[in-house]
Design a protein around this motif. Structure first.
Motif, PDB file in Angstrom:
ATOM      1  N   VAL A 109     -11.016 -31.061  21.796  1.00  0.00           N
ATOM      2  CA  VAL A 109     -11.990 -30.359  21.852  1.00  0.00           C
ATOM      3  C   VAL A 109     -12.883 -29.643  21.313  1.00  0.00           C
ATOM      4  CG1 VAL A 109     -14.166 -30.554  23.346  1.00  0.00           C
ATOM      5  CG2 VAL A 109     -11.957 -31.885  24.419  1.00  0.00           C
ATOM      6  N   ALA A 110     -12.003 -28.509  20.967  1.00  0.00           N
ATOM      7  CA  ALA A 110     -12.775 -26.968  20.517  1.00  0.00           C
ATOM      8  C   ALA A 110     -12.702 -27.693  19.060  1.00  0.00           C
ATOM      9  CB  ALA A 110     -11.528 -25.543  20.647  1.00  0.00           C
ATOM     10  N   ARG A 111     -11.453 -28.360  18.487  1.00  0.00           N
ATOM     11  CA  ARG A 111     -12.462 -28.813  17.020  1.00  0.00           C
ATOM     12  C   ARG A 111     -12.591 -29.680  16.991  1.00  0.00           C
ATOM     13  NH1 ARG A 111      -6.626 -28.655  16.958  1.00  0.00           N
ATOM     14  NH2 ARG A 111      -6.107 -31.226  17.577  1.00  0.00           N
ATOM     15  N   ARG A 112     -13.218 -29.946  17.822  1.00  0.00           N
ATOM     16  CA  ARG A 112     -14.497 -31.583  17.331  1.00  0.00           C
ATOM     17  C   ARG A 112     -15.669 -30.494  17.593  1.00  0.00           C
ATOM     18  NH1 ARG A 112     -11.009 -34.756  20.402  1.00  0.00           N
ATOM     19  NH2 ARG A 112     -11.296 -34.365  21.831  1.00  0.00           N
ATOM     20  N   THR A 113     -15.777 -29.582  18.000  1.00  0.00           N
ATOM     21  CA  THR A 113     -17.499 -28.777  18.623  1.00  0.00           C
ATOM     22  C   THR A 113     -17.627 -27.924  17.096  1.00  0.00           C
ATOM     23  OG1 THR A 113     -16.354 -27.054  19.481  1.00  0.00           O
ATOM     24  CG2 THR A 113     -17.090 -28.561  20.987  1.00  0.00           C
ATOM     25  N   ARG A 116     -20.564 -28.819  15.695  1.00  0.00           N
ATOM     26  CA  ARG A 116     -22.424 -27.860  16.326  1.00  0.00           C
ATOM     27  C   ARG A 116     -22.372 -26.513  16.451  1.00  0.00           C
ATOM     28  NH1 ARG A 116     -26.464 -26.715  18.498  1.00  0.00           N
ATOM     29  NH2 ARG A 116     -26.648 -26.821  21.059  1.00  0.00           N
ATOM     30  N   ILE A 117     -21.088 -25.932  16.907  1.00  0.00           N
ATOM     31  CA  ILE A 117     -20.975 -24.244  16.467  1.00  0.00           C
ATOM     32  C   ILE A 117     -21.396 -23.755  15.690  1.00  0.00           C
ATOM     33  CG2 ILE A 117     -19.361 -22.785  16.596  1.00  0.00           C
ATOM     34  CD1 ILE A 117     -17.821 -23.941  18.556  1.00  0.00           C
ATOM     35  N   VAL A 148     -22.464 -23.258  24.082  1.00  0.00           N
ATOM     36  CA  VAL A 148     -21.147 -24.461  24.347  1.00  0.00           C
ATOM     37  C   VAL A 148     -20.442 -24.837  25.367  1.00  0.00           C
ATOM     38  CG1 VAL A 148     -18.952 -24.633  22.916  1.00  0.00           C
ATOM     39  CG2 VAL A 148     -21.220 -23.752  21.937  1.00  0.00           C
ATOM     40  N   GLU A 151     -23.063 -26.880  27.201  1.00  0.00           N
ATOM     41  CA  GLU A 151     -22.358 -28.257  26.849  1.00  0.00           C
ATOM     42  C   GLU A 151     -20.975 -29.161  27.354  1.00  0.00           C
ATOM     43  OE1 GLU A 151     -23.499 -28.089  23.018  1.00  0.00           O
ATOM     44  OE2 GLU A 151     -25.586 -27.788  23.408  1.00  0.00           O
ATOM     45  N   LEU A 152     -20.409 -28.559  26.979  1.00  0.00           N
ATOM     46  CA  LEU A 152     -18.486 -28.897  27.621  1.00  0.00           C
ATOM     47  C   LEU A 152     -18.949 -28.970  29.205  1.00  0.00           C
ATOM     48  CD1 LEU A 152     -16.158 -26.621  25.460  1.00  0.00           C
ATOM     49  CD2 LEU A 152     -17.570 -28.616  25.123  1.00  0.00           C
ATOM     50  N   LEU A 354     -11.489 -22.654  22.357  1.00  0.00           N
ATOM     51  CA  LEU A 354     -12.980 -23.112  22.004  1.00  0.00           C
ATOM     52  C   LEU A 354     -12.720 -21.441  21.201  1.00  0.00           C
ATOM     53  CD1 LEU A 354     -15.356 -23.974  22.328  1.00  0.00           C
ATOM     54  CD2 LEU A 354     -15.248 -23.226  24.802  1.00  0.00           C
ATOM     55  N   GLU A 358     -14.805 -21.118  17.756  1.00  0.00           N
ATOM     56  CA  GLU A 358     -16.019 -20.390  18.036  1.00  0.00           C
ATOM     57  C   GLU A 358     -15.759 -19.000  16.910  1.00  0.00           C
ATOM     58  OE1 GLU A 358     -18.543 -21.025  21.878  1.00  0.00           O
ATOM     59  OE2 GLU A 358     -16.810 -19.783  22.106  1.00  0.00           O
TER      60      GLU A 358
END
Length: 400
Positions: A109-113, A116-117, A148, A151-152, A354, A358
């Motif tokens: 999930v962190a990589r997929r954000t 967006r970041i 972030v 949103e999660l 995450l 980030e």
């Protein structure tokens, strides 16, 4: 005590000099031995080898007795809240909710954000290209991390900035040991956020295949019901961003104070990932984690007795000379870097993955968009024994 036996060194985590800069004191107590006297009926563990092992030791519990002097602040705020949140519960008790929260903050999930970041960081840095001024806290670290995580979790964006952010910023003091008196802002924030999340959950139903809120409702303890979910979501409003925010703050200060390392990052922005790890090691966002001894635990030539509080000094262990070459120097390319800044074991930092993503994105963007980053004024610390937090970090920047 055996006649002639020397007591371990003592440190006061609340002394102003330790709150301002704990590292000279850490060096003193670490050199004196693997344990230091840390507070009432408490030990601090100073060295990397012992801290790393004890982070995973089931003889240490996260559940403290109701009369423990370290946690009177949490009891004053709401003893029920403090007892329900995942960090104060042992793995067998919290596995239901922990699995859902880990899933929501997983490395995947962190990589997929990351995209967006990156877009959010670019948006936040754009005004500084014109003004030449950037507050690393208010203009970057806090809005990125808080946006972030909200949103999660699935908190509505319309209310996040104006209502959730200010209260989540005050919430950290509700979960900090050693505070001498009740903090009214933390109390008010906790009350408001519990009501806000409770109202938000009215629109959700238990669903093991739904979003985070639905999944947590599906596995909630029937005896606790929705209140268990409420209190853990409230805790996420704080813990989900605190580590990232503090890491970005301490990293920004480190780069401004170490121009050679800033130029190194500018020359090779691909170092942003190892730089983020080094900032966590060099000035750990969370300085220690607390446990309760359930059984006798040998450390060095002493034995920690059952019932004693044990503080695993993450910030101290991360400067251990036996593990890190030249530990008081920033090295953004340091490899290997086995720091314990994110804790470890089943109770490790939920937002570690995450925070890593980030941090890598933020420092890469800083290096690409600015030629220089300097302190425009002295940074202002948020005084805390537990967190390496800042209220303001005024930076002077020039576009690349």
């Amino acid at each position: 005590m055996t006649a002639g036996r020397v007591l371990p060194a003592r440190m006061d985590p609340l002394s102003p000099e330790v709150v301002d800069d704990p590292y000279p004191t850490y060096a003193r107590v670490r050199a004196a031995g693997p344990l230091c006297r840390f507070g009432p009926a408490s030990w601090g563990v100073t060295r990397h080898r012992d801290v790393a092992a004890l982070l995973r030791d089931r003889r240490l519990s996260n559940t403290f007795p109701e009369d423990d002097p370290q946690f009177r602040m949490a009891r004053d705020l709401s003893q029920e809240v403090f007892r329900r949140i995942i960090p104060t519960r042992d793995p067998d008790d919290h596995s239901r909710l922990h699995q859902q929260m880990v899933r929501a903050f997983s490395p995947g999930v962190a990589r997929r954000t990351a995209a967006r970041i990156g877009a959010l960081v670019d948006e936040l840095l754009t005004p500084a290209l014109d003004t030449g001024r950037l507050d690393a806290v208010a203009d970057l670290a806090f809005p990125v991390a808080a946006t972030v995580v909200c949103e999660l979790i699935g908190l509505p964006a319309a209310r996040t900035r104006a209502e959730v952010w200010p209260r989540s910023a005050a919430l950290g003091r509700a979960f900090t040991p050693f505070l001498p008196e009740t903090d009214r802002a933390a109390v008010d924030a906790l009350v408001w956020l519990r009501g806000y999340v409770r109202d938000l959950l009215d629109g959700h139903r238990p669903d093991p295949d739904g979003d985070l809120l639905d999944r947590m409702l599906a596995v909630a303890d029937p005896a606790e019901g929705v209140e268990e979910v409420v209190d853990n979501i409230v805790f996420l409003c704080f813990t989900g961003y605190e580590t990232t925010m503090n890491m970005v703050c301490t990293g920004s200060v480190a780069l401004a104070r170490n121009p050679d390392e800033w130029r190194r990052l500018r020359a090779d922005p691909s170092l942003s990932g190892t730089a983020a790890e080094e900032f966590v090691r060099y000035d750990a966002p969370i300085q220690y984690t607390a446990r309760l001894a359930l059984e006798p635990i040998p450390v060095g030539d002493r034995v920690i007795r059952p019932g004693r509080s044990v503080f695993l000094l993450l910030g101290c262990a991360n400067r251990d000379e036996d593990v890190f070459a030249d530990p008081d120097r920033i090295d953004i390319g340091r490899r290997p870097n086995p720091h314990v800044g994110f804790g470890g074991g089943v109770r490790g930092c939920l937002g570690a993955a995450l925070a890593r993503v980030e941090g890598a994105v933020i420092f890469e963007r800083l290096a690409r968009r600015f030629a220089t980053v300097d302190l425009a004024a002295a940074p202002v610390r948020e005084p805390s024994a537990l967190f390496r937090s800042y209220a303001s970090i005024p930076l002077a920047v020039t576009p690349a």
